[in-house]
Write a protein that holds these residues in place. Sequence first.
Motif, mmCIF file in Angstrom:
data_model
loop_
_atom_site.group_PDB
_atom_site.id
_atom_site.type_symbol
_atom_site.label_atom_id
_atom_site.label_comp_id
_atom_site.label_asym_id
_atom_site.label_seq_id
_atom_site.Cartn_x
_atom_site.Cartn_y
_atom_site.Cartn_z
ATOM 1 N N HIS A 1 -7.332 15.379 7.776
ATOM 2 C CA HIS A 1 -8.709 14.951 7.976
ATOM 3 C C HIS A 1 -9.253 15.439 9.313
ATOM 4 C CE1 HIS A 1 -7.080 12.049 5.117
ATOM 5 N NE2 HIS A 1 -8.320 11.708 4.803
ATOM 6 N N VAL A 2 -10.522 15.818 9.302
ATOM 7 C CA VAL A 2 -11.272 16.091 10.525
ATOM 8 C C VAL A 2 -12.398 15.066 10.538
ATOM 9 C CG1 VAL A 2 -12.706 17.757 11.763
ATOM 10 C CG2 VAL A 2 -10.672 18.533 10.522
ATOM 11 N N ILE A 3 -12.541 14.349 11.660
ATOM 12 C CA ILE A 3 -13.468 13.228 11.711
ATOM 13 C C ILE A 3 -14.528 13.446 12.784
ATOM 14 C CG2 ILE A 3 -13.715 10.738 12.130
ATOM 15 C CD1 ILE A 3 -10.350 12.034 11.135
ATOM 16 N N TYR B 1 -24.772 27.263 15.139
ATOM 17 C CA TYR B 1 -23.611 27.559 15.985
ATOM 18 C C TYR B 1 -22.585 26.445 15.863
ATOM 19 C CZ TYR B 1 -20.667 28.175 20.062
ATOM 20 O OH TYR B 1 -19.584 28.302 20.881
ATOM 21 N N ALA B 2 -23.030 25.188 15.947
ATOM 22 C CA ALA B 2 -22.109 24.051 15.841
ATOM 23 C C ALA B 2 -21.465 24.001 14.461
ATOM 24 C CB ALA B 2 -22.840 22.749 16.145
ATOM 25 N N ALA B 3 -22.245 24.287 13.416
ATOM 26 C CA ALA B 3 -21.701 24.284 12.053
ATOM 27 C C ALA B 3 -20.632 25.365 11.891
ATOM 28 C CB ALA B 3 -22.820 24.467 11.036
ATOM 29 N N ALA B 4 -20.860 26.545 12.468
ATOM 30 C CA ALA B 4 -19.859 27.624 12.408
ATOM 31 C C ALA B 4 -18.610 27.229 13.195
ATOM 32 C CB ALA B 4 -20.453 28.919 12.952
ATOM 33 N N GLU B 5 -18.802 26.578 14.341
ATOM 34 C CA GLU B 5 -17.664 26.120 15.139
ATOM 35 C C GLU B 5 -16.869 25.047 14.388
ATOM 36 O OE1 GLU B 5 -16.649 24.468 19.617
ATOM 37 O OE2 GLU B 5 -18.731 24.872 19.078
ATOM 38 N N LEU B 6 -17.575 24.160 13.703
ATOM 39 C CA LEU B 6 -16.909 23.144 12.886
ATOM 40 C C LEU B 6 -16.069 23.805 11.805
ATOM 41 C CD1 LEU B 6 -16.417 20.240 11.883
ATOM 42 C CD2 LEU B 6 -18.516 20.491 10.528
ATOM 43 N N ARG B 7 -16.649 24.769 11.108
ATOM 44 C CA ARG B 7 -15.936 25.468 10.035
ATOM 45 C C ARG B 7 -14.654 26.108 10.581
ATOM 46 N NH1 ARG B 7 -18.996 29.085 5.633
ATOM 47 N NH2 ARG B 7 -17.231 29.597 4.339
ATOM 48 N N THR C 1 -13.008 25.211 13.352
ATOM 49 C CA THR C 1 -12.110 24.133 13.777
ATOM 50 C C THR C 1 -11.332 23.587 12.584
ATOM 51 O OG1 THR C 1 -13.559 23.531 15.618
ATOM 52 C CG2 THR C 1 -12.022 21.842 14.859
ATOM 53 N N ILE C 2 -12.020 23.383 11.473
ATOM 54 C CA ILE C 2 -11.362 22.880 10.265
ATOM 55 C C ILE C 2 -10.344 23.898 9.753
ATOM 56 C CG2 ILE C 2 -11.752 22.266 7.841
ATOM 57 C CD1 ILE C 2 -14.399 20.968 8.794
ATOM 58 N N ASN D 1 -23.881 25.861 3.983
ATOM 59 C CA ASN D 1 -23.829 26.885 5.030
ATOM 60 C C ASN D 1 -22.715 26.632 6.031
ATOM 61 O OD1 ASN D 1 -25.967 28.251 3.880
ATOM 62 N ND2 ASN D 1 -27.499 27.333 5.222
ATOM 63 N N ALA D 2 -22.344 25.358 6.184
ATOM 64 C CA ALA D 2 -21.259 25.007 7.105
ATOM 65 C C ALA D 2 -19.889 25.091 6.428
ATOM 66 C CB ALA D 2 -21.480 23.596 7.658
ATOM 67 N N GLY D 3 -19.840 25.450 5.138
ATOM 68 C CA GLY D 3 -18.577 25.649 4.444
ATOM 69 C C GLY D 3 -18.093 24.479 3.627
#
Length: 178
Positions: free
Chosen positions: A31-33, A90-96, A98-99, A135-137
């Motif tokens: 899980h990523v929270i 940018y944050a959404a791409a970084e989240l993707r 990170t996951i 878009n964020a995956g």
Amino acid sequence: AGKTTLSTHMMAHFASGLPWFGITVTRPIKHVIIENEGPHDPYVEKIRRFAERFKNCTCSGEPHGNQFDFLDNCLFLDAPWGHFSFEDEYAAAELRQTIKDFEGDLLIANPLGRLGMRGAGTPEETRAFMLLLQNAGMGEDYAGLLLHHLAKVNKQTPLVQQVSGDWAPHADTIFVLE
């Protein structure tokens, strides 16, 4: 009320590879929270205290014990994630990323109003938010548990109609907790 408790219990069971409300998993789920409702440190401390109690929980018939440290399968994102929005490309791409790096299976995010959801959830607003998620995956690279408040409607309205917005065509499952 109850969103964090519900997601914490689900997270603990699934991250340990244990069934939850009759839903079985074939392996522990990573899980990523993103918890946007309060300060990060008190939330993580609350989860650590819960993890200690979880070891002695007998919901499956016997104590879970030390063999399951579900926190090993959980990544709690810290600031600037407290201000995360799927609207920020940018944050959404970084989240993707990170996951991917964590090899996460499931993102738990709360609440939608702080994550980029606009309005009360009209069909157009819901479709726009779903596009941000795609878009964020989400749905392609990982699944998501998105926690949201019920709409502010008359208490006489059936619960299934109180869920904010037009989610039925999009979500695989909608929990209604009262």
